[in-house]
Design a protein around this motif. Structure first.
Motif, mmCIF file in Angstrom:
data_model
loop_
_atom_site.group_PDB
_atom_site.id
_atom_site.type_symbol
_atom_site.label_atom_id
_atom_site.label_comp_id
_atom_site.label_asym_id
_atom_site.label_seq_id
_atom_site.Cartn_x
_atom_site.Cartn_y
_atom_site.Cartn_z
ATOM 1 N N ASP A 164 58.514 -39.721 -73.494
ATOM 2 C CA ASP A 164 58.139 -38.344 -73.814
ATOM 3 C C ASP A 164 57.347 -38.342 -75.118
ATOM 4 O O ASP A 164 57.899 -38.559 -76.205
ATOM 5 N N GLU A 165 56.032 -38.146 -75.019
ATOM 6 C CA GLU A 165 55.106 -38.118 -76.149
ATOM 7 C C GLU A 165 55.158 -39.399 -76.981
ATOM 8 O O GLU A 165 54.961 -39.379 -78.200
ATOM 9 N N SER A 166 55.400 -40.505 -76.314
ATOM 10 C CA SER A 166 55.420 -41.793 -77.000
ATOM 11 C C SER A 166 55.215 -42.903 -75.972
ATOM 12 O O SER A 166 55.072 -42.648 -74.779
ATOM 13 N N THR A 205 59.944 -36.402 -68.803
ATOM 14 C CA THR A 205 58.674 -35.729 -69.043
ATOM 15 C C THR A 205 57.869 -35.722 -67.749
ATOM 16 O O THR A 205 58.413 -35.981 -66.672
ATOM 17 N N HIS A 209 52.063 -33.619 -68.762
ATOM 18 C CA HIS A 209 52.410 -33.369 -70.159
ATOM 19 C C HIS A 209 51.926 -34.506 -71.045
ATOM 20 O O HIS A 209 51.369 -34.275 -72.127
ATOM 21 N N GLU A 210 52.146 -35.734 -70.590
ATOM 22 C CA GLU A 210 51.762 -36.887 -71.410
ATOM 23 C C GLU A 210 50.240 -37.002 -71.536
ATOM 24 O O GLU A 210 49.738 -37.388 -72.592
ATOM 25 N N TYR A 213 49.589 -34.353 -74.305
ATOM 26 C CA TYR A 213 50.256 -34.316 -75.599
ATOM 27 C C TYR A 213 50.637 -35.687 -76.182
ATOM 28 O O TYR A 213 51.109 -35.744 -77.318
ATOM 29 N N ASN A 214 50.472 -36.764 -75.426
ATOM 30 C CA ASN A 214 50.901 -38.054 -75.951
ATOM 31 C C ASN A 214 49.885 -38.551 -76.990
ATOM 32 O O ASN A 214 48.739 -38.857 -76.643
ATOM 33 N N PRO A 215 50.293 -38.661 -78.265
ATOM 34 C CA PRO A 215 49.339 -39.010 -79.322
ATOM 35 C C PRO A 215 48.938 -40.486 -79.341
ATOM 36 O O PRO A 215 47.996 -40.867 -80.025
#
Length: 218
Positions: A164-166, A205, A209-210, A213-215
């Motif tokens: 999730d976002e990583s 997730t 979404h990823e 939003y995944n940086p």
């Protein structure tokens, strides 16, 4: 929209909170009233996993590993001893599963090594417990990391490739940051946006979404 027949259950186990999943068909039971499942990444406490699943009327038909790090394989040998079920992994991860130095168990005092019964290739379709999933090779976190994709059900068991976002760490033996980013972009971000991602650690997730939003994936 019809309710999906395929469900995902979870245990969170071990010293680093590893997610262990069991995937099953909700409406399929054997004559003894048991639902059959595929178990992913039994992280620790194989006896506890077996007891909990048995109490809830589940039987394990197959164990699959997303990669060979100790915190994802710690419960394998006990479960295999109890149930006789076979254990499978991506062929390029077999050596890491067997090596206590490469799988980090030696560093954490776990002294854990697993010899898989079955190895698969990238793109292989795996069938068990009335389910079908595809192995997607996603090197990066380890050289033989993989994910398991249930295409009909929009489910991805992502191990430590995508969170999730990583994303997974790449400071371990056989890791590669560039390979991991390439794996996510070319192998996972091409899946439908509504694919639900069940990672090896942390919260559930979606691919959509990823992608937004995944940086770590730019």
């Amino acid at each position: 929209m019809a309710e999906k027949e395929t469900n995902v259950g979870m245990f969170t186990l071990g010293m680093v909170g590893t997610n262990c999943y069991f995937v099953f068909k909700e409406n399929q039971e054997d004559p003894e009233g048991f639902k059959h499942c595929i178990l992913f990444d039994p992280a620790d406490q194989g006896q506890r996993i077996f007891d909990a699943l048995t109490e809830k009327k589940f039987k394990i038909d197959l164990i699959l590993l997303t990669h060979g790090h100790f915190d994802h394989i710690g419960g394998v040998d006990k479960l295999r001893e109890i149930t006789g079920v076979k254990v499978g992994c991506y062929i390029k991860e077999e050596a890491i599963c067997k090596d206590k130095y490469l799988n980090l168990s030696n560093d954490f005092g776990a002294d854990c090594a697993v010899s898989p019964d079955i190895t698969y290739n990238d793109g292989d379709i795996i069938e068990a417990a009335g389910l079908s999933c595809k192995l997607i090779a996603t090197p990066g976190h380890t050289s033989g990391s993989c994910c398991f994709y249930f295409e009909k059900d929009d489910i991805l068991i992502s191990g430590d490739t995508l969170f999730d976002e990583s994303v997974g760490r790449t400071d371990f033996p056989t890791s590669s940051t560039s390979e991991l980013i390439r794996s996510v972009k070319e192998k996972l971000f091409v899946l439908p946006d509504d694919t639900v991602v069940y990672p090896g650690h942390g919260e559930v997730t979606t691919i959509g979404h990823e992608k937004q939003y995944n940086p770590f994936i730019i």
